[in-house]
Design a protein around this motif. Sequence first.
Motif: not given
Length: 229
Positions: A79-108
């Motif tokens: 779910e974390t991977r799907k959510s972040l990949l769905a939010d990604a814009t083609p050509g945009a920089p990757p999310p920050s580490m903080r954004a990734v770990l926050e997303k994972r905590l929110r799944v909890n």
Amino acid sequence: MCPGCLNRAQCLRTQLLQLAVPLVKSYGFTREALAQSALRLPTPHEKPLTEAAITALFGEGDDARRTLIGGWLEHARVETRKSLLADATPGAPPPSMRAVLEKRLRVNEEVLPLLPEAFALLASPTYGLPPLDPIPGLKHVSQVADDACYLVRDTSVGPAWFRRRATVAVAYGAAELHQLTSPNTAYKFLDDALSMTQKVDSAADDIGQYGRYIMKSWTGIIRSSGVLP
């Protein structure tokens, strides 16, 4: 059992486990959630799975619960991977580490009251000593860290590759432990943990120290759950 029968049993087990994951919110990490999953099949069973069927498919006693917890953790990763990949814009920089770990905590958050006991069960060995098993905790936070480094397109190699994942795992593990007892301040704590691990990155070179940190964290989880004194 013939190979064909074995494959069918494995497919059924996987399907039922996936169907049981959404039921955790209603039934907890229990054998009952696994039993009820049979009623959600494309061709539903007339009755929930029997205790004998649960044992045959998922293990005896608490082993079946451990299987369900593992299934939920894998669901959280997906779910974390799907959510972040769905939010990604083609050509945009990757999310920050903080954004990734926050997303994972929110799944909890959807099952947060259930996680202390679930983690306590994972850390309790099935047989014998020691009283706490750090391996499930290490595996869990290491997988989160590996996923996070992939999502931020980390390009570390050699020792830096291991050090980077170790520091991310420590930061996430600390934030998740904090989330279980103080969910309202978990994201601020995540910021502090990431800042701390970045400043003392070299400390992760000591794998023994890393292991002791995770063990201490999981001891805290178990004690806070009330399952063990």
